[in-house]
Write an enzyme that holds these catalytic residues in place. Sequence first.
Site, short mmCIF file in Angstrom:
data_model
loop_
_atom_site.label_atom_id
_atom_site.label_comp_id
_atom_site.label_asym_id
_atom_site.label_seq_id
_atom_site.Cartn_x
_atom_site.Cartn_y
_atom_site.Cartn_z
N HIS A 58 43.98 55.99 36.47
CA HIS A 58 43.61 55.75 35.07
C HIS A 58 42.87 56.93 34.43
CE1 HIS A 58 44.93 51.95 36.37
NE2 HIS A 58 43.79 51.42 36.72
N LYS B 71 31.46 50.03 37.79
CA LYS B 71 31.43 48.57 37.60
C LYS B 71 29.99 48.16 37.31
CE LYS B 71 35.57 47.32 39.93
NZ LYS B 71 36.50 47.00 38.86
N ASP C 13 51.06 52.55 36.00
CA ASP C 13 49.62 52.71 35.76
C ASP C 13 49.40 51.92 34.48
OD1 ASP C 13 47.17 53.51 34.65
OD2 ASP C 13 47.19 55.29 35.88
N HIS C 14 48.74 50.77 34.62
CA HIS C 14 48.74 49.88 33.45
C HIS C 14 47.99 50.48 32.26
CE1 HIS C 14 44.73 48.58 34.83
NE2 HIS C 14 44.56 48.11 33.62
N GLU D 287 32.90 49.32 33.06
CA GLU D 287 33.18 47.89 33.11
C GLU D 287 31.87 47.14 33.30
OE1 GLU D 287 36.91 46.77 35.35
OE2 GLU D 287 36.35 48.61 36.38
N ASP E 188 40.01 53.77 43.29
CA ASP E 188 40.51 52.70 42.42
C ASP E 188 40.84 53.21 41.00
OD1 ASP E 188 41.05 49.95 41.89
OD2 ASP E 188 39.10 49.72 40.91
N LYS F 198 50.08 49.66 41.52
CA LYS F 198 49.08 50.46 42.20
C LYS F 198 48.34 49.59 43.20
CE LYS F 198 44.86 51.45 40.50
NZ LYS F 198 43.84 50.43 40.61
N LYS G 42 48.63 50.56 27.50
CA LYS G 42 47.69 50.26 26.42
C LYS G 42 48.08 51.07 25.19
CE LYS G 42 43.81 49.57 29.64
NZ LYS G 42 43.54 48.15 29.60
C1 BG6 Z 1 42.48 48.23 37.93
C2 BG6 Z 1 41.39 48.37 38.95
O1 BG6 Z 1 43.51 49.15 38.18
O2 BG6 Z 1 41.94 48.48 36.64
C3 BG6 Z 1 40.25 47.42 38.64
O3 BG6 Z 1 41.90 48.09 40.24
C4 BG6 Z 1 39.76 47.61 37.23
O4 BG6 Z 1 39.17 47.57 39.56
C5 BG6 Z 1 40.93 47.59 36.25
O5 BG6 Z 1 38.85 46.57 36.94
C6 BG6 Z 1 40.46 47.97 34.87
O6 BG6 Z 1 41.50 47.73 33.96
P1 BG6 Z 1 41.19 47.38 32.43
O7 BG6 Z 1 42.55 47.28 31.82
O8 BG6 Z 1 40.42 46.10 32.44
O9 BG6 Z 1 40.39 48.51 31.91
#
Ligand code: BG6
Length: 501
Positions: free
Chosen positions: A252, A352, A189-190, A228, A247, A160, A194
């Site tokens: 997500h 954030k 999409d990481h 975050e 973002d 992404k 999870k």
């Molecule tokens: C990313 C965003 O895709 O996901 C970041 O670009 C964000 O801005 C991050 O901090 C959050 O990922 P995680 O796994 O830390 O929740």
Amino acid sequence: MTLAEKDRVADDCVMVICGAAGDLTRRLLLPSLCNLGAAGLLSDKFTVVGFAHKDFTTESFRDYFIEDVKEFVKDEKAKKYGFELAQRTAYLSGEFNDPAVYQKLKELLESLATEKGTSRNCIFYLATPPRFFCEIVENLGLAELTTEQAGQWRRVIIEKPFGHDLASAKKLNQDISKFLKEDQIYRIDHYLGKETVQNIIAFRFANGIFEPIWNRRYIDHVQITVAESLGVETRGNYYETSGAARDMVPNHLMQLLSLTAMEPPISLSADAVRDEKSKLLRAIEIGSHEEILSRSVRGQYGAGFIDNKSVPAYRAEPSVDPHSMIETFVAMKLNIDNWRWAGVPFYVRTGKRMEERSTEIAIQFRSAPSILFKNTPTHLAPNQLILHVQPNEGITLNIGAKVPGPIVKLGEISMTMNYKDYFGASLGTGYETLLYDCMNGDGTLFQRADMVELGWELIQPMLDVWQALPARSFPNYAAGSWGPKESDDLLKRDGRKWRKG
Ligand code: BG6
């Protein structure tokens, strides 16, 4: 499924990492491969080819890999695997827009196959800034590196952000589809890597007790929070062109929402699951411009305190315009126009520099009738079920109980299940499952073209309205808080309250 439970070695392949000298490769990709290898899930001949403009040689890339393993791989067995894998890797230095480099890549892959017996199955991992996505795919295509032959597959993983808005996402989909079939494209999409996100499906559909009450009859509303405590850190340049909505929301947050709200798929096959997610995204009401404005909140953090340490305002972060109008927080009230969810609002927020790092899905049930307890000194609290995605992965059920004593008083108790108490610590980086699934051709945990576009379709009208009416009050929340007051008001108007904040 944890790595230990996966019972078969992934399809033999070579992984070409475009952008092999970057942070993603160092921190996530190489360590994940080491974890997979140590779990015995990679074929003996599996290897990595690094491709980037940095002028590494194969030798110096191997040294870089070894340093990386020492720094980022924790487990001893995985380290040992990493040191061995490093000795099999190769490296190609070149510019992503130079067609001649792709001919060299083709020759390199061919010579590895004939001399070292590596597979002709290939994953091309685009771990590069997004401006290179299209030209890499085009060059791979023109060099026939994406052409599949009998018994040999070619797949491309794209990181992404997938597009900057609806139009660019559609164009990217169209451009890459000239060289790749949809089942060759793996959009990452990481969040789907999870374990706790994957567990939403298991939780909902593997337990008889929840699904019958998972609807408008029993649920009052749902809150999804991705908070975050970190700021933008060194990513000011990127974030200034993105902001929190682009973002986090189309990707997500929409993944969390669709897994929470989708209908049961007819099977766990990639398309069955993705069809249901798509249907759900399509059912989200977009609303008029006025409705969008009244149902969305944007914020930007000012200076504040996190863990008692003072932290700067967004506008004072490196590479950020001191007058920036970029949002670092977004909250939205979403209505899902379908049979199951009519009248049940989904409140989603992400930001954030919030008070704490916390990603969770909170399901609030309708209150029980208060007839029996109307004269008791304490108020009946609604039941809540909370899926803690991270950190402290687990599940909590909040219920009411009688406080011991002669006077009838009610108190709230929390029943909490922590994953770590049952299944041990979750392994690795979250990328292991994604890489393993791609090697096996399983696209369930990847975004399909229509899902990406639906995510953008949902936020594009909001981005347009926001652009036409710039925020007047930025910065409007202090670092270390739960976001702007308007975010609380969004729920207050409906007689509700964020669970945290
Ligand atoms: C990313 C965003 O895709 O996901 C970041 O670009 C964000 O801005 C991050 O901090 C959050 O990922 P995680 O796994 O830390 O929740």
